[in-house]
Design an enzyme around this catalytic site. Structure first.
Site, PDB file in Angstrom:
ATOM      1  N   ASN A   1       5.770  -9.955   9.949  1.00 43.78           N
ATOM      2  CA  ASN A   1       6.306  -8.821  10.697  1.00 43.78           C
ATOM      3  C   ASN A   1       5.890  -7.536   9.994  1.00 43.78           C
ATOM      4  OD1 ASN A   1       7.931  -6.944  12.003  1.00 43.78           O
ATOM      5  ND2 ASN A   1       9.775  -7.496  10.825  1.00 43.78           N
TER       6      ASN A   1
ATOM      7  N   THR B   1      17.540  -2.204   7.872  1.00 43.95           N
ATOM      8  CA  THR B   1      16.747  -1.564   8.925  1.00 43.95           C
ATOM      9  C   THR B   1      17.496  -1.539  10.255  1.00 43.95           C
ATOM     10  OG1 THR B   1      15.698  -3.733   9.183  1.00 43.95           O
ATOM     11  CG2 THR B   1      14.485  -2.092   7.919  1.00 43.95           C
TER      12      THR B   1
ATOM     13  N   ARG C   1      10.179   1.868  -6.647  1.00 41.61           N
ATOM     14  CA  ARG C   1       8.985   1.400  -7.363  1.00 41.61           C
ATOM     15  C   ARG C   1       7.923   2.492  -7.549  1.00 41.61           C
ATOM     16  NH1 ARG C   1       7.247  -3.766  -4.232  1.00 41.61           N
ATOM     17  NH2 ARG C   1       8.797  -3.083  -2.714  1.00 41.61           N
TER      18      ARG C   1
ATOM     19  N   GLY D   1       8.275   5.319   7.716  1.00 39.48           N
ATOM     20  CA  GLY D   1       7.739   6.536   7.108  1.00 39.48           C
ATOM     21  C   GLY D   1       6.781   6.289   5.963  1.00 39.48           C
TER      22      GLY D   1
ATOM     23  N   ALA E   1      14.755   6.123   5.146  1.00 40.51           N
ATOM     24  CA  ALA E   1      15.981   6.265   4.352  1.00 40.51           C
ATOM     25  C   ALA E   1      15.893   5.587   2.988  1.00 40.51           C
ATOM     26  CB  ALA E   1      17.168   5.696   5.125  1.00 40.51           C
TER      27      ALA E   1
ATOM     28  N   LYS F   1     -12.029  37.474  -6.253  1.00 38.26           N
ATOM     29  CA  LYS F   1     -10.683  37.385  -5.702  1.00 38.26           C
ATOM     30  C   LYS F   1     -10.445  38.570  -4.792  1.00 38.26           C
ATOM     31  CE  LYS F   1      -7.262  39.484  -7.020  1.00 38.26           C
ATOM     32  NZ  LYS F   1      -6.245  40.229  -7.771  1.00 38.26           N
TER      33      LYS F   1
ATOM     34  N   TYR G   1      -7.027  45.953 -12.990  1.00 40.53           N
ATOM     35  CA  TYR G   1      -5.629  45.846 -13.407  1.00 40.53           C
ATOM     36  C   TYR G   1      -5.374  46.814 -14.545  1.00 40.53           C
ATOM     37  CZ  TYR G   1      -1.361  43.348 -14.898  1.00 40.53           C
ATOM     38  OH  TYR G   1      -0.084  43.002 -15.235  1.00 40.53           O
TER      39      TYR G   1
HETATM   40  C1  UD1 Z   1      11.254  -5.134   6.567  1.00 47.17           C
HETATM   41  C2  UD1 Z   1      11.454  -6.234   7.592  1.00 47.17           C
HETATM   42  C3  UD1 Z   1      10.443  -7.344   7.328  1.00 47.17           C
HETATM   43  C4  UD1 Z   1       9.047  -6.803   7.372  1.00 47.17           C
HETATM   44  C5  UD1 Z   1       8.896  -5.652   6.406  1.00 47.17           C
HETATM   45  C6  UD1 Z   1       7.559  -4.984   6.553  1.00 47.17           C
HETATM   46  C7  UD1 Z   1      13.818  -6.215   8.143  1.00 47.17           C
HETATM   47  C8  UD1 Z   1      15.108  -6.880   7.947  1.00 47.17           C
HETATM   48  N1  UD1 Z   1      12.788  -6.734   7.489  1.00 47.17           N
HETATM   49  O1  UD1 Z   1      11.463  -5.664   5.268  1.00 47.17           O
HETATM   50  O2  UD1 Z   1      10.590  -8.360   8.293  1.00 47.17           O
HETATM   51  O3  UD1 Z   1       8.095  -7.813   7.087  1.00 47.17           O
HETATM   52  O4  UD1 Z   1       9.903  -4.653   6.655  1.00 47.17           O
HETATM   53  O5  UD1 Z   1       7.384  -4.050   5.537  1.00 47.17           O
HETATM   54  O6  UD1 Z   1      13.722  -5.275   8.899  1.00 47.17           O
HETATM   55  N2  UD1 Z   1      14.784   1.501   5.612  1.00 47.17           N
HETATM   56  C9  UD1 Z   1      15.748   2.388   6.025  1.00 47.17           C
HETATM   57  N3  UD1 Z   1      17.048   2.053   5.823  1.00 47.17           N
HETATM   58  C10 UD1 Z   1      17.423   0.895   5.252  1.00 47.17           C
HETATM   59  C11 UD1 Z   1      16.419  -0.010   4.822  1.00 47.17           C
HETATM   60  C12 UD1 Z   1      15.108   0.325   5.013  1.00 47.17           C
HETATM   61  O7  UD1 Z   1      15.435   3.446   6.560  1.00 47.17           O
HETATM   62  O8  UD1 Z   1      18.607   0.661   5.101  1.00 47.17           O
HETATM   63  C13 UD1 Z   1      13.367   1.876   5.790  1.00 47.17           C
HETATM   64  C14 UD1 Z   1      12.643   2.005   4.475  1.00 47.17           C
HETATM   65  O9  UD1 Z   1      12.663   3.365   4.037  1.00 47.17           O
HETATM   66  C15 UD1 Z   1      11.233   1.558   4.826  1.00 47.17           C
HETATM   67  C16 UD1 Z   1      11.450   0.562   5.946  1.00 47.17           C
HETATM   68  O10 UD1 Z   1      12.735   0.818   6.472  1.00 47.17           O
HETATM   69  O11 UD1 Z   1      10.448   2.607   5.342  1.00 47.17           O
HETATM   70  C17 UD1 Z   1      11.335  -0.877   5.469  1.00 47.17           C
HETATM   71  O12 UD1 Z   1      12.244  -1.108   4.444  1.00 47.17           O
HETATM   72  P1  UD1 Z   1      11.943  -2.182   3.330  1.00 47.17           P
HETATM   73  O13 UD1 Z   1      13.170  -2.333   2.520  1.00 47.17           O
HETATM   74  O14 UD1 Z   1      10.679  -1.858   2.656  1.00 47.17           O
HETATM   75  O15 UD1 Z   1      11.641  -3.475   4.201  1.00 47.17           O
HETATM   76  P2  UD1 Z   1      12.352  -4.858   4.180  1.00 47.17           P
HETATM   77  O16 UD1 Z   1      13.732  -4.714   4.735  1.00 47.17           O
HETATM   78  O17 UD1 Z   1      12.136  -5.503   2.900  1.00 47.17           O
END
Ligand code: UD1
Ligand code: CA
Length: 484
Positions: free
Chosen positions: A184, A85, A19, A108, A14, A365, A401
């Site tokens: 993590n 997340t 970046r 993803g 999502a 072709k 052609y």
């Molecule tokens: C998250 C973890 C962190 C971990 C890191 C690894 C949490 C709170 N933190 O960090 O501990 O070390 O991943 O990369 O879970 N996403 C959604 N919806 C949201 C937010 C994120 O689908 O509301 C998806 C993003 O598209 C991405 C993934 O979740 O694929 C991780 O999101 P990102 O914001 O990169 O990770 P952090 O929350 O910073």
């Protein structure tokens, strides 16, 4: 270790991917000929889950279209305006309904995670009877990652996000949390029922104002569950793509792994660093790939063939013992024992028969070239059939052609065409026919006939001496005349 298929895999997709600085949603960028989210889905499918869910929000329509094209059994869950997340997984679970058993969460944008590692995570989770098993890794630089916090017995107590760890260090002067190097990965196996119950209780009370999935760990422990990690040594497997530098790094690493796999299965790759092989390419034993070669899409190469140098094949099937060098080919079949290149451009619908040849500076072709037929040098053949063992002379062209429609040229077997023949399609040339040098073929040629155009050659004596008097050519001509 035995393990059963998970009840669900939830793939989080999502996020906005700001970046990347791209009009294309991040998870749709590709490495190895497959989108980032495609890699994630394929690894998930390998676990054979009861439900496969993707959570989307950013560029929803485009992402969903791609997801469903990749995997039509996929359940789509839409994330709402509550960020984090934890919220993403909560809505993923809601989309399934009630769930019992193991729920796996992946991202993803983490494309190198293998099915083997995911399976090992699930096996460890189920065999140890854990409530939560976190895929973790020890990294040289933990910036941005959640830190794995353990108690004095080494048991996992919680995960503290990077920004929260920084804030705690600032407030207390104690940087213990910031200094933790076990991170993590964001990939987990959960007990599904515990997960659903806990997420209801998770709040957005943290530095980022997000619903953290990681807060489930503490709740699982409070409920008497076991929280543990499965540590991987392979840092690339858990690395996510956030920008185009990481996209290139992970793309190169994936390619290195693909090349290594083919070399171990009997393919010679002279220079793996300049050889790019998509994930779905198939190479047989004793294939040789020379430098600067790109094999894309569903390209397959049969045993004994040599591809390259400087060759790009897109969805091309190459038969046994063929040679293809300095060639660009797309959606074509290159038959066994055949010979292609150098400097050859093969476009869709080209089928080259066994022992056939398409030589230098040829473009083809939509053409069927029979066994043993040769198009040796300089020309264009499109919308044509060429019979067995026919020899197409230098510089031949199918004029396919007429400015409005495309027409077919049908050339029989054992035909010999003179240099610079032009076939004005539609036209048919019978078996064993010949054409003269410079022939323009407008009418059908019966089997065994010679086709030529009556174009008299005129000699105009002294033309150069009179019209180009004083030129080097005129001088040379005069000398030759004086001698004779
Ligand atoms: C998250 C973890 C962190 C971990 C890191 C690894 C949490 C709170 N933190 O960090 O501990 O070390 O991943 O990369 O879970 N996403 C959604 N919806 C949201 C937010 C994120 O689908 O509301 C998806 C993003 O598209 C991405 C993934 O979740 O694929 C991780 O999101 P990102 O914001 O990169 O990770 P952090 O929350 O910073
Ligand atoms: Ca991230």
């Amino acid at each position: 270790m035995n393990s059963s298929s998970p009840a669900a895999v939830i793939v989080l997709a999502a996020g906005a991917g700001t970046r990347m600085k791209s009009s294309l949603p991040k998870v749709l960028h590709t490495i190895g000929g497959r989108s980032l989210v495609g890699h994630a889905l394929d690894a998930a499918v390998n676990l054979n889950p009861e439900h496969l869910v993707a959570v989307v929000r950013h560029e929803r329509e485009r992402v969903v279209e791609h997801l469903l094209a990749h995997n039509h059994n996929l359940i789509i869950a839409d994330q709402d305006e509550i960020p984090g997340t934890g919220r993403a997984v909560e809505l993923g679970l809601e989309a399934i309904g009630s769930v019992s058993g193991t729920v796996v969460v992946t991202y993803g944008d983490v494309p190198l995670l293998t099915p083997e590692t995911l399976s090992a995570l699930v096996a460890e989770h189920q065999n140890a009877g854990n409530s939560v098993t976190v895929l973790s890794a020890n990294v040289p630089d933990a910036t941005g990652y959640g830190r794995i916090v353990r108690d004095e017995n080494g048991l996992v107590t919680q995960i503290v996000e990077h920004k929260d760890a920084l804030q705690i260090a600032e407030e207390t002067g104690d940087s213990t949390l910031v200094d933790i190097t076990e991170i993590n990965s964001g990939i987990y196996a959960f007990d599904g029922e515990m997960l659903a119950r806990s997420l209801v209780e998770v709040t957005t009370d943290n530095v980022q104002g997000e619903k953290y999935l990681t807060d489930v760990l503490g709740l699982a422990r409070e409920a008497g569950g076991r929280v543990a990690t499965y540590v991987t040594d392979d840092l690339m497997e858990v690395e996510g793509v956030n920008d185009r530098v990481q996209l290139a790094t992970l793309g190169a690493e994936l390619n290195r792994r693909i090349a290594e796999r083919w070399m171990r299965s009997g393919v010679t790759i002279i220079d793996p660093s300049t050889t790019w092989i998509d994930v779905d390419v198939e190479l047989a034993q004793d294939v040789t790939i020379k430098p600067n070669t790109q094999l894309h899409g569903n390209t397959t190469v049969a045993t004994g063939s040599t591809i390259g140098p400087d060759t790009t094949l897109n969805d091309v099937e190459v038969g046994e013992n063929a040679t293809v060098r300095r060639t660009e080919a797309t959606q074509a079949i290159i038959g066994p024992e055949s010979n292609v290149g150098p400097f050859t451009y093969i476009r869709p619908g080209t089928v080259l028969g066994e022992r056939g040849k398409i030589g230098a500076f040829y473009e083809t072709k939509n053409v069927n070239i029979g066994r043993g037929a040769k198009l040796s040098h300089l020309g264009y053949v499109g919308d044509a059939d060429i019979g067995e063992n026919s020899n197409i002379g230098c510089g031949n062209i199918t004029a396919n052609y007429d400015g409005v429609n495309k027409h077919r040229t049908v050339i029989g077997a054992e035909v010999r065409t003179g240099s610079n023949t032009v076939f004005t399609a539609p036209v048919e040339i019978g078996d064993g026919a010949y054409t003269a040098a410079g022939a323009i073929v407008r009418k059908n040629v019966p089997p065994g006939a010679l086709s030529m155009n009556a174009m008299d050659q005129r000699i105009i004596e002294d033309w150069v001496l009179e019209r180009r008097a004083g030129s080097a050519a005129a001088e040379a001509a005069q000398k030759a005349r004086d001698k004779s």
